[in-house]
Write a protein that holds these residues in place. Sequence first.
Motif, PDB file in Angstrom:
ATOM      1  N   HIS A  76     106.637 -50.669 -68.799  1.00  0.00           N
ATOM      2  CA  HIS A  76     105.943 -49.602 -68.074  1.00  0.00           C
ATOM      3  C   HIS A  76     106.891 -48.418 -67.982  1.00  0.00           C
ATOM      4  N   HIS A  78     107.610 -44.162 -69.120  1.00  0.00           N
ATOM      5  CA  HIS A  78     106.906 -42.911 -69.374  1.00  0.00           C
ATOM      6  C   HIS A  78     107.743 -42.034 -70.275  1.00  0.00           C
ATOM      7  N   ASP A 338     108.873 -48.392 -64.600  1.00  0.00           N
ATOM      8  CA  ASP A 338     108.148 -47.136 -64.363  1.00  0.00           C
ATOM      9  C   ASP A 338     109.024 -45.887 -64.327  1.00  0.00           C
TER      10      ASP A 338
END
Length: 444
Positions: A76, A78, A338
């Motif tokens: 996860h 970005h 994340d």
Amino acid sequence: MRTLLTALLLAITLPVAAQTIVFENVRLINPDNDRIGEPTRLAVKDGFIVAADSIGEPDIRIDQEGLLMAGLAEMHAHVPPMRLGEQQVHDTLFLYLAHGITTIRGMLGETGHLVLRQQLANGEIAGPRLITSGPSFNGNSVSSPDAARAMVRAQAEAGYDLLKLHPGLWPAAFHAIAETADALGIDYSGHISTAVGLDRTLASNQGSIDHLDGYGQKLVPEDHPLFGTEPGLFAVNLVDGMDESLIPELARRTAEAGIANVPTQSLIENWAVGDIDALMNREQMRWIPPETARQWRERAEQIRQQYPGDAGQRFVDIRRQLIGALHEAGALILLGADAPQILQVPGDAIHHELEIYVASGLSPAEALATGTTHIARYLNQPAHGCLEAGCVADLVLLEANPLDDIRNTRTIQGVMRAGEWFDRERLDSELDAIAERASGNDGQ
Ligand SMILES: [Zn+2]
């Protein structure tokens, strides 16, 4: 069993590192085993691990007596939007690589990331292998089931690797997404919308549930006053109503459904109980532009208001129990933190995440598996996350043994991505350049 066909197919999409490299006197870390191997020789040719006796004098010989593990995957992650400029995107990708992450799953993609994926595969940019979702499916982007179906088809056709689910979806839209995606064979993963809930998700073929979303609601017994009330972010509003005795059954059902979880627990721990001053003053913050850092602090302090009293600690404890129970039940845990969400420095965050998995009851070897062998299993790509002949040469050379202390995953001496070697010196000079650029970057 690794087939020749897999190797051939992968070879087409890998950078051509037409070199032979030999690691001498390395001990191999196999996550299926709690012990490291005896010192051995590991050979790499054309981006793949090959039998050690199959090559003669190598182009490069690395003799640092370290420990070799397969590169980690951050499931996860970005990638910044391309509008922030190529340099910032490339710097973020390098931060992942420099911290031993050789695969990332970008959870908010855009057209530019498809180009990036190819450039990374070609070795034109130094960074991890990219698996990318398209733009998110959420309450705003999906107006009707028909719109959902059209959006799934468009993203599959565009070549995205998966669909990213965000909050705000209604059950009818979720079913339309699931049905169309199943028919096309494309993964859909991410959040669980409140209206959809964990039960519908477990009945679907969703690939992964991220952030342990959807579980908090199910931990509140039906006769509790908080049952069915507004859950807040990841159900933080419901902490007082959560009953830990319900955890094992939810874990068992998840395992039975065959759905994976990407906990991103370090993100929630930083938000709920982290020492914000200490986090902001970490040495790793030198890679984050000052304006971004300022926004992180502001947002972190706002978010902290949602965890009054000991709610934060209790929330963290329950989530750690859930991670332990999911693992115990045999549900697949996939490594993910994340980054670069608020307070999550790309690359660095994954090492904190690994520490938390161990604190939640996984052995260090099992924690490493979440970023290596589990990913290979989830993606059905057996040539990744392994150290045998035929595996992609995505490697991390460590100075100290992470099976003794998981924090040793930070003792990185070098990283190899598909046969391209980045030694400590090369990593450090680029990390310094990134810090230099970040300090002069006032944009976002
Ligand atoms: Zn995210």
